[in-house]
Scaffold this active site. Sequence first.
Site, mmCIF file in Angstrom:
data_model
loop_
_atom_site.group_PDB
_atom_site.id
_atom_site.type_symbol
_atom_site.label_atom_id
_atom_site.label_comp_id
_atom_site.label_asym_id
_atom_site.label_seq_id
_atom_site.Cartn_x
_atom_site.Cartn_y
_atom_site.Cartn_z
ATOM 1 N N TYR A 153 1.032 -1.304 -0.012
ATOM 2 C CA TYR A 153 0.081 -0.017 0.100
ATOM 3 C C TYR A 153 0.687 1.341 -0.002
ATOM 4 C CZ TYR A 153 -3.081 3.413 1.434
ATOM 5 O OH TYR A 153 -4.265 4.516 1.645
ATOM 6 N N GLU A 245 -3.376 7.518 -3.994
ATOM 7 C CA GLU A 245 -3.360 6.426 -3.195
ATOM 8 C C GLU A 245 -3.135 5.220 -4.311
ATOM 9 O OE1 GLU A 245 -7.071 4.603 -1.992
ATOM 10 O OE2 GLU A 245 -6.289 4.738 -0.019
#
Length: 441
Positions: A153, A245
């Site tokens: 992530y 993101e």
Amino acid sequence: MLSRFSRCAAATSSSSFAAPRSALPAMATSAFRFINIHECDSKGLLSKYGCKVEFGVAAHNEAEIDAAISEVVKRNDKVVVKSQILAGGRGKGTFVDGFVGGVHVCDNAAKAKQAAMRMLNNTLVTKQTGPSGLKVSKLFITEAVPAIKRELYLALVLDRKTASPTFIASPEGGMNIEQLAHERPEMIFKLAIKDLAAGPSATDPDTIAFVNSLGFRDAAMSAKVMSHLQSIYKLAKEKDATMVEINPFVELNNGDVMCLDAKISFDDNAMFRQPDIVALEDKAQMDPFEAMAEKFELNYVALDGNVGCLVNGAGLAMATMDIISLYGQKPANFLDVGGSAKTEQIVAAFRIVLSNPKVNCILVNIFGGIMKCDTIANGVVEAVKQLGGLRVPLVVRLSGTNEQIGKQVLKDSGLPIHACSDLDEAGRTAASLAAAAGARA
Ligand code: GDP
Ligand code: MN
């Protein structure tokens, strides 16, 4: 990120991230709203800034799907079909007709075609869309990425605590990141950017430690990740992104790293200088009434109550919502018409409020300061005429400049308006009318 960022950190920075607030055009006075763009467009930007993304083609109809698949299979038999909606959790989502998964990794072209046809124009429900889901009008058809070693992530956000752009990352990314953040927060690493002009630096020990903590230790891998951090930072800075993101950011068996999913949000107050981003905005994915509110420069947030509110000023709007709750009813929305409401704005505001079938009473609460009460009264009367009357009772509280003239306008209109002069009386009246309407229904 950086126009907003510069507002909180301007004191510590001489960077040229953003024009000062006062340089914004007068129209940009609404509350913060984020502009989101589709994954395929986010990846286009990432690629332009030097990040690695897989090859893919967007498709809006069957012919484009066929063309996209035949382009993709030139590189890889395996094809990924990805629903383009402005919400995450697609992989684990389900379509309203029961078809499972908004992201399919398909073994061949035929299976990809089948999956694509099931997704196109279907409605996908994910944990981020709400129960009504979002319509899939666009697909992103990509080559499947070979042998993924790890899913990480990686995000760049604005951190309030340090008032700086901050990378957040975890060596264990993918579709369960929320759960990881909750259960094992020690697996989430942060890197605050200290030098805003320079961005992340390959010689900064904190940055090196950050990259290492993600499991990239040898020099070649670290350099690849570092270059991605720098590209993402540059993109955010130049494009006024509030968030980038990447989930998952993947490490492949062949030693490459890649952005396999991307979500970028932009600061709408900076969009006057980002026409290429504005052009990517997909209005069809917006709530139509939120889009209408935006067009008429109204601050509108839908809520789940029954009393429609039309108020000038955010503070008064909050107070109005409170008083409705105090008298036992629930506000159907937050709606701030601003300080210079024109008739067409008031008409739009009524249309938006009345679009909600749960609304069984409307409370207009105006404090006349710069905006005079008679102006708003004329606006209300005109709006009701243009709408051909109202299906629900209307309570209007006017107070302040030209209050008496305003009240006379309401009276002379002959419309069945409940005029009040103090907030308590208005809240009580609206709540009891709403309760009575609720009891009848
Ligand atoms: P999201 O569910 O909306 O976050 O959509 P993603 O784009 O992140 O896709 C969901 C998941 O599909 C990813 O976490 C990956 O595990 C998987 N996925 C996406 N693209 C590929 C691919 O090219 N190859 C493989 N093997 N998996 C993929
Ligand atoms: Mn994802």
